[in-house]
Design a protein around this motif. Structure first.
Motif, PDB file in Angstrom:
ATOM      1  N   ARG A 145       0.838  -1.194   0.000  1.00 14.83           N
ATOM      2  CA  ARG A 145       0.000   0.000   0.000  1.00 14.83           C
ATOM      3  C   ARG A 145       0.876   1.248   0.000  1.00 14.83           C
ATOM      4  O   ARG A 145       1.930   1.271   0.656  1.00 14.83           O
ATOM      5  N   VAL A 146       0.447   2.262  -0.739  1.00 19.53           N
ATOM      6  CA  VAL A 146       1.171   3.530  -0.839  1.00 19.53           C
ATOM      7  C   VAL A 146       0.186   4.668  -0.632  1.00 19.53           C
ATOM      8  O   VAL A 146      -0.887   4.687  -1.245  1.00 19.53           O
ATOM      9  N   SER A 147       0.528   5.612   0.234  1.00 21.32           N
ATOM     10  CA  SER A 147      -0.323   6.773   0.477  1.00 21.32           C
ATOM     11  C   SER A 147       0.539   7.930   0.944  1.00 21.32           C
ATOM     12  O   SER A 147       1.763   7.798   1.094  1.00 21.32           O
ATOM     13  N   ASP A 148      -0.095   9.064   1.206  1.00 21.20           N
ATOM     14  CA  ASP A 148       0.629  10.134   1.877  1.00 21.20           C
ATOM     15  C   ASP A 148       0.468   9.950   3.388  1.00 21.20           C
ATOM     16  O   ASP A 148      -0.080   8.936   3.862  1.00 21.20           O
ATOM     17  N   MET A 149       0.950  10.912   4.174  1.00 15.01           N
ATOM     18  CA  MET A 149       0.934  10.786   5.634  1.00 15.01           C
ATOM     19  C   MET A 149      -0.470  10.778   6.215  1.00 15.01           C
ATOM     20  O   MET A 149      -0.686  10.332   7.339  1.00 15.01           O
ATOM     21  N   ASN A 150      -1.445  11.271   5.426  1.00 12.36           N
ATOM     22  CA  ASN A 150      -2.832  11.316   5.890  1.00 12.36           C
ATOM     23  C   ASN A 150      -3.664  10.158   5.351  1.00 12.36           C
ATOM     24  O   ASN A 150      -4.887  10.133   5.533  1.00 12.36           O
ATOM     25  N   GLY A 151      -3.026   9.231   4.682  1.00 12.04           N
ATOM     26  CA  GLY A 151      -3.740   8.081   4.142  1.00 12.04           C
ATOM     27  C   GLY A 151      -4.345   8.304   2.768  1.00 12.04           C
ATOM     28  O   GLY A 151      -4.997   7.411   2.225  1.00 12.04           O
ATOM     29  N   LYS A 152      -4.128   9.484   2.176  1.00 11.89           N
ATOM     30  CA  LYS A 152      -4.660   9.775   0.844  1.00 11.89           C
ATOM     31  C   LYS A 152      -3.794   9.127  -0.225  1.00 11.89           C
ATOM     32  O   LYS A 152      -2.559   9.092  -0.109  1.00 11.89           O
ATOM     33  N   SER A 153      -4.428   8.636  -1.266  1.00 10.65           N
ATOM     34  CA  SER A 153      -3.685   8.101  -2.401  1.00 10.65           C
ATOM     35  C   SER A 153      -2.846   9.206  -3.048  1.00 10.65           C
ATOM     36  O   SER A 153      -3.251  10.375  -3.052  1.00 10.65           O
ATOM     37  N   LEU A 154      -1.702   8.843  -3.589  1.00 12.57           N
ATOM     38  CA  LEU A 154      -0.863   9.822  -4.269  1.00 12.57           C
ATOM     39  C   LEU A 154      -1.523  10.222  -5.582  1.00 12.57           C
ATOM     40  O   LEU A 154      -1.951   9.370  -6.357  1.00 12.57           O
ATOM     41  N   ASP A 155      -1.592  11.522  -5.822  1.00 13.34           N
ATOM     42  CA  ASP A 155      -2.269  12.052  -7.005  1.00 13.34           C
ATOM     43  C   ASP A 155      -1.238  12.477  -8.045  1.00 13.34           C
ATOM     44  O   ASP A 155      -0.624  13.531  -7.933  1.00 13.34           O
ATOM     45  N   PHE A 156      -1.059  11.630  -9.059  1.00 16.08           N
ATOM     46  CA  PHE A 156      -0.080  11.895 -10.107  1.00 16.08           C
ATOM     47  C   PHE A 156      -0.691  12.619 -11.308  1.00 16.08           C
ATOM     48  O   PHE A 156      -0.024  12.800 -12.317  1.00 16.08           O
ATOM     49  N   SER A 157      -1.934  13.026 -11.213  1.00 13.80           N
ATOM     50  CA  SER A 157      -2.674  13.476 -12.395  1.00 13.80           C
ATOM     51  C   SER A 157      -2.684  14.979 -12.622  1.00 13.80           C
ATOM     52  O   SER A 157      -3.160  15.427 -13.657  1.00 13.80           O
ATOM     53  N   ARG A 158      -2.158  15.773 -11.681  1.00 13.87           N
ATOM     54  CA  ARG A 158      -2.389  17.219 -11.769  1.00 13.87           C
ATOM     55  C   ARG A 158      -1.166  18.061 -12.072  1.00 13.87           C
ATOM     56  O   ARG A 158      -1.269  19.118 -12.681  1.00 13.87           O
TER      57      ARG A 158
END
Length: 321
Positions: A279-292
């Protein structure tokens, strides 16, 4: 949608770039300096040239968001460096000229789009320079999601006979590793909860790349007592994906609390770990957003785990940060 052709082209491009990097590393040149003061060698430029050429020929409509550009190489004072870059590229692509090489490098100056590639031609340049770990990292983002990741780690060993590892993952198809020199691919998986020997951190060699104090606090919170595995680059993602470590944290340094990561530093590694069951996320558990953007602007820090300890790590971070 099948990404078989994309995978084949990406794998061959990463292998070619790795060959160039290893060739350069036989006689490492003096590092050149970018504006942000990080080291960059002729291998970075040569690697990007080879990968961008391959992608542009196979998928001419696709944007490529790469780390390097050829602006510095075009300056008169960099003429000798450009000659070196072109010579190394020409060993693999016989038609290469200095003019073509700078064009190929700048093919990586694309913008984030609905479908694009992101490339770090040498992730872990300092590791490359000190004869340690580095990676050629290439990923395809399609409709906002990483669909394909190729991670070539020329200095990472599978066993005593094979130096150089290639990690490959396609969304929904699992992750594999294979010798860079050729050979059978094998499926990989993250370590399970009972694997105490591999319940350990994999950490950067450079302490400035994270927050060691917070990382130690997290280790205590989740019961990690085994000494860390230390290496440069996205090879750390490969270590988690193949079960050699259970956790990799990229926490903002106290000196740069608002720093946001570059997409090319995480996209390829992230899908390899996820497809291996992690599993990969940021420190808050959000998925990494590579789209913006070229930066992970919507994400603070990166947490990479075998999955089973992920929620415990996130909870620990809430109490520490």
């Amino acid at each position: 949608m099948s990404y078989e052709r994309e995978k084949d082209v990406a794998v061959q491009a990463a292998i070619a770039a790795s060959k160039l990097c290893q060739r350069v590393r036989q006689d490492i040149p003096a590092a050149m300096e970018k504006k942000d003061k990080s080291p960059v060698t002729v291998a970075d430029y040569g690697s990007q040239a080879l990968v961008c050429k391959a992608l542009a020929e196979a998928f001419p409509e696709d944007a490529i968001v790469g780390e390097e550009d050829a602006t510095a190489l075009r300056q008169p004072e960099m003429a000798d460096a450009l000659t070196k870059v072109a010579a190394y590229v020409k060993e693999i692509e016989s038609e290469a000229t200095e003019g073509e090489v700078v064009k190929w490098i700048d093919r990586g100056n694309g913008k984030v789009a609905s479908r694009f590639w992101t490339l770090d031609p040498i992730d872990g340049t300092k590791g490359f320079l000190r004869q340690d770990q580095y990676a050629v990292a290439l990923a395809l983002i399609d409709e906002g999601e990483v669909k394909l990741g190729v991670l070539a780690c020329p200095a990472l060993s599978i066993d005593t006979e094979n130096s150089g590892v290639l990690f490959v993952a396609v969304r929904g198809e699992g992750a594999q590793m294979m010798p860079l020199s050729g050979g059978a691919a094998k499926a990989i998986a993250v370590c399970d909860a009972g694997d105490r020997a591999n319940l350990r951190f994999v950490e950067s060699v450079e302490s400035s790349h994270g927050n060691p104090e917070q990382q130690n606090a997290v280790a205590q919170a989740v019961g990690i007592v085994t000494p860390s595995l230390r290496m440069d680059s996205q090879a750390k993602y490969g270590a988690v994906a193949s079960g050699q470590a259970a956790l990799y944290l990229r926490l903002p340094s106290p000196k740069s609390p608002d720093y946001r990561e570059n997409i090319w530093d995480h996209a390829a590694g992230a899908i390899v770990v996820e497809e291996a069951g992690g599993r990969v996320s940021d420190m808050n558990g959000k998925s990494l957003d590579f789209s913006r953007n070229v930066k992970l602007k919507e994400n603070r820090g990166v947490v990479v785990s075998n999955g089973t300890i992920h929620d415990t790590v996130l909870e620990a971070l809430k109490n520490i940060v």
